[in-house]
Design a protein around this motif. Structure first.
Motif, PDB file in Angstrom:
ATOM      1  N   ILE A 234       4.300  -5.358 -22.237  1.00 39.05           N
ATOM      2  CA  ILE A 234       3.329  -4.895 -21.497  1.00 39.05           C
ATOM      3  C   ILE A 234       4.204  -4.633 -19.050  1.00 39.05           C
ATOM      4  N   ILE A 235       4.353  -3.715 -19.269  1.00 39.08           N
ATOM      5  CA  ILE A 235       5.120  -2.472 -17.295  1.00 39.08           C
ATOM      6  C   ILE A 235       3.973  -2.335 -16.925  1.00 39.08           C
ATOM      7  N   ARG A 236       3.967  -2.722 -16.019  1.00 42.23           N
ATOM      8  CA  ARG A 236       2.965  -1.929 -14.791  1.00 42.23           C
ATOM      9  C   ARG A 236       3.858  -1.990 -13.528  1.00 42.23           C
ATOM     10  N   GLN A 237       3.329  -0.851 -12.303  1.00 43.97           N
ATOM     11  CA  GLN A 237       4.091  -0.773 -10.846  1.00 43.97           C
ATOM     12  C   GLN A 237       2.505  -0.434 -10.272  1.00 43.97           C
ATOM     13  N   VAL A 238       2.455  -1.704  -9.297  1.00 45.74           N
ATOM     14  CA  VAL A 238       1.786  -0.606  -8.132  1.00 45.74           C
ATOM     15  C   VAL A 238       2.857  -0.484  -6.738  1.00 45.74           C
ATOM     16  N   ALA A 239       2.307   0.032  -6.284  1.00 47.36           N
ATOM     17  CA  ALA A 239       3.256   0.776  -5.094  1.00 47.36           C
ATOM     18  C   ALA A 239       2.151   1.067  -3.257  1.00 47.36           C
ATOM     19  N   HIS A 240       2.985   0.655  -2.884  1.00 50.14           N
ATOM     20  CA  HIS A 240       2.067   1.559  -0.601  1.00 50.14           C
ATOM     21  C   HIS A 240       2.788   2.200  -0.465  1.00 50.14           C
ATOM     22  N   LYS A 241       2.476   3.396   0.862  1.00 53.89           N
ATOM     23  CA  LYS A 241       3.383   3.517   1.219  1.00 53.89           C
ATOM     24  C   LYS A 241       2.438   3.575   2.720  1.00 53.89           C
ATOM     25  N   TYR A 242       3.207   3.932   3.380  1.00 57.36           N
ATOM     26  CA  TYR A 242       2.644   3.144   4.937  1.00 57.36           C
ATOM     27  C   TYR A 242       3.372   4.199   5.899  1.00 57.36           C
ATOM     28  N   SER A 243       2.121   4.609   6.439  1.00 56.55           N
ATOM     29  CA  SER A 243       2.454   5.951   7.873  1.00 56.55           C
ATOM     30  C   SER A 243       2.048   5.179   9.129  1.00 56.55           C
ATOM     31  N   TYR A 244       2.303   5.996  10.276  1.00 56.68           N
ATOM     32  CA  TYR A 244       2.550   5.404  11.784  1.00 56.68           C
ATOM     33  C   TYR A 244       2.087   6.459  12.659  1.00 56.68           C
ATOM     34  N   ASP A 245       0.953   6.053  13.745  1.00 54.02           N
ATOM     35  CA  ASP A 245       1.075   7.275  14.666  1.00 54.02           C
ATOM     36  C   ASP A 245       2.243   7.582  15.485  1.00 54.02           C
ATOM     37  N   GLU A 246       2.212   8.385  16.312  1.00 58.84           N
ATOM     38  CA  GLU A 246       3.151   8.213  17.403  1.00 58.84           C
ATOM     39  C   GLU A 246       3.673   6.920  18.077  1.00 58.84           C
ATOM     40  N   ASN A 247       2.763   6.364  18.549  1.00 54.37           N
ATOM     41  CA  ASN A 247       2.372   5.077  18.964  1.00 54.37           C
ATOM     42  C   ASN A 247       2.650   3.554  18.368  1.00 54.37           C
ATOM     43  N   GLY A 248       3.153   4.397  17.561  1.00 55.56           N
ATOM     44  CA  GLY A 248       3.386   3.223  16.199  1.00 55.56           C
ATOM     45  C   GLY A 248       2.014   2.432  15.350  1.00 55.56           C
ATOM     46  N   ARG A 249       1.415   2.957  15.852  1.00 51.75           N
ATOM     47  CA  ARG A 249       0.518   1.694  14.716  1.00 51.75           C
ATOM     48  C   ARG A 249      -0.337   2.756  13.635  1.00 51.75           C
ATOM     49  N   LEU A 250      -0.989   1.852  12.964  1.00 46.47           N
ATOM     50  CA  LEU A 250      -0.901   2.457  12.006  1.00 46.47           C
ATOM     51  C   LEU A 250      -1.871   3.427  10.959  1.00 46.47           C
ATOM     52  N   LYS A 251      -0.754   4.043  10.397  1.00 47.45           N
ATOM     53  CA  LYS A 251      -2.149   5.131  10.746  1.00 47.45           C
ATOM     54  C   LYS A 251      -2.962   5.980   8.738  1.00 47.45           C
ATOM     55  N   LYS A 252      -2.602   5.177   8.415  1.00 47.77           N
ATOM     56  CA  LYS A 252      -2.372   5.322   6.419  1.00 47.77           C
ATOM     57  C   LYS A 252      -2.161   4.599   5.259  1.00 47.77           C
ATOM     58  N   VAL A 253      -2.482   4.680   3.945  1.00 43.05           N
ATOM     59  CA  VAL A 253      -1.602   3.438   3.988  1.00 43.05           C
ATOM     60  C   VAL A 253      -2.217   4.540   2.266  1.00 43.05           C
ATOM     61  N   ASP A 254      -1.429   4.684   1.678  1.00 51.23           N
ATOM     62  CA  ASP A 254      -1.365   5.269   0.021  1.00 51.23           C
ATOM     63  C   ASP A 254      -0.926   4.465  -1.014  1.00 51.23           C
ATOM     64  N   TYR A 255      -1.638   4.483  -2.338  1.00 53.28           N
ATOM     65  CA  TYR A 255      -1.473   3.431  -3.249  1.00 53.28           C
ATOM     66  C   TYR A 255      -1.523   4.092  -4.599  1.00 53.28           C
ATOM     67  N   GLU A 256      -1.760   2.984  -5.317  1.00 51.47           N
ATOM     68  CA  GLU A 256      -1.799   3.190  -6.830  1.00 51.47           C
ATOM     69  C   GLU A 256      -1.690   5.121  -7.087  1.00 51.47           C
ATOM     70  N   PHE A 257      -0.286   5.196  -6.907  1.00 55.79           N
ATOM     71  CA  PHE A 257       0.002   6.054  -7.423  1.00 55.79           C
ATOM     72  C   PHE A 257      -0.118   6.508  -8.535  1.00 55.79           C
TER      73      PHE A 257
END
Length: 376
Positions: free
Chosen positions: A216-239
């Motif tokens: 069985i092969i599966r994959q889990v992934a996250h993508k992180y986005s930040y605002d202009e001040n370097g603060r975490l803005k969004k996390v996308d996952y379970e694509f």
């Protein structure tokens, strides 16, 4: 500093794993602010329309002046931590059930890096051993977990980039599986990779895992986005990879997140709103004539609002939403539950009230009161 951080992380993970039967989430929700000395939790109930404390201690937890965990109590279970020269050297867990008593011994090398952990049961018999290896920069490179007889059960290997950040983590899990009249050794493989941006913040991670028995092969992934001040803005996952056919019948493919979390900040830079979305793609790839993220949509949402007064957190409101009708393609969602936290002068919550929402009306479900004392 690096070795202190590494030991602290390992210490936190070990305590969390050892104390998983003690529901510490009531203590640590949203983190502690200030020099907390002791936290005691009490359940609350509805008594003829009034919310009253039961006065039965549900949980208690204690820290020293440096923030180190000393003791937790959860009904009939207790955990004690012992330190020597600032290092955690011993944890004991006791219960009114004799065979549920365990202990952990921590050993360090000449550089004060955690070298070995031994877990013992109530009969003073060794159950598990965990050993650690480090590189010249004092970064952990390998973690091996064994049974008392020396059988390897877990192996984790860490690789770092030039900046000392983890860029790959491989975790192998070995165990024996009985099937077809014989014992088969199964190996689970978890291969995680981490990508960082120019600022040093993580921007992407992924984990592939498989087992050697049925492949069985599966994959889990996250993508992180930040605002202009370097603060975490969004996390996308379970694509999720989806196909659809526009009006001209040409197949198109779209990769969509099944979940995402968005962060908003106030003028002072403190987190003000956290929204968590879970998407539902109905009948993916089955005669879809529109883009799936427009045809379907959110079916579960959790929204957390942080309220401040003069920069201090005074209240937290968490609202859960759910889709009205799962069988139709309606995107309408409605609130189903609300959790209200009232905070003290340090920003730590002292009252938690959970309400079920039906037809727009709120009905009290459960409550918890926390008494918090602080070091001067």
């Amino acid at each position: 500093m690096k070795k202190i951080i590494i030991c602290f992380v390992l210490w936190i993970c070990t305590i969390s794993a050892f104390a998983d039967e003690n529901d510490t989430t009531q203590f640590t929700e949203f983190g502690f602010k200030g020099k907390v000395k002791n936290v005691t939790c009490f359940y609350s109930k509805d008594s003829f329309g009034d919310i009253v404390r039961t006065f039965d201690t549900a949980y208690s937890i204690s820290f020293d002046e440096t923030g180190k965990l000393l003791e937790t109590n959860h009904r009939d279970k207790q955990m004690l931590c012992l330190y020597e020269q600032g290092k955690l050297i011993y944890i004991t867990k006791s219960s009114n059930v004799y065979y549920d008593n365990d202990s952990i011994i921590f050993q360090y090398n000449d550089l004060d890096l955690l070298e070995k952990i031994e877990k013992w049961n109530y009969q003073s018999e060794l159950r598990e051993i965990t050993k650690y290896k480090y590189n010249a920069s004092n970064h952990i490179t390998e973690k091996n977990e064994y049974k008392a007889d020396g059988t390897l059960t877990y192996r984790t290997i860490y690789n770092y980039n030039a900046k000392g950040q983890v860029e790959r983590e491989q975790r192998l899990h070995y165990y024996d599986y009985w099937g077809d009249g014989k014992t088969i050794q199964v190996r689970y493989e978890y291969d995680s990779s981490f990508v960082y941006g120019a600022s040093g913040k993580i921007i992407r991670d992924s984990c592939n895992y498989q087992d050697s028995y049925n492949k069985i092969i599966r994959q889990v992934a996250h993508k992180y986005s930040y605002d202009e001040n370097g603060r975490l803005k969004k996390v996308d996952y379970e694509f999720y990879t989806n196909n659809w056919w526009p009006e001209k019948g040409v197949k198109k493919t779209q990769i969509l997140p099944k979940r995402k979390t968005e962060y908003s900040y106030n003028a002072s830079g403190s987190v003000s709103v956290v929204k968590e979305f879970k998407y539902d793609y109905l009948f993916p790839g089955l005669l879809n004539l529109k883009e799936p993220d427009k045809l379907n949509g959110v079916y579960k949402t959790k929204e957390t609002n942080f309220l401040y007064n003069n920069g201090k957190r005074i209240q937290i409101i968490v609202t859960f939403y759910d889709r009205v009708d799962y069988l139709s393609k309606s995107l309408e969602i409605k609130p189903t539950e609300k959790v209200l936290y009232n905070c003290d002068m340090y920003g730590n919550w002292t009252e938690k009230r959970v309400f079920v929402i039906k037809d727009g009306l709120e009905f009290f479900k459960i409550g918890i009161d926390r008494e918090i004392t602080y070091f001067e």
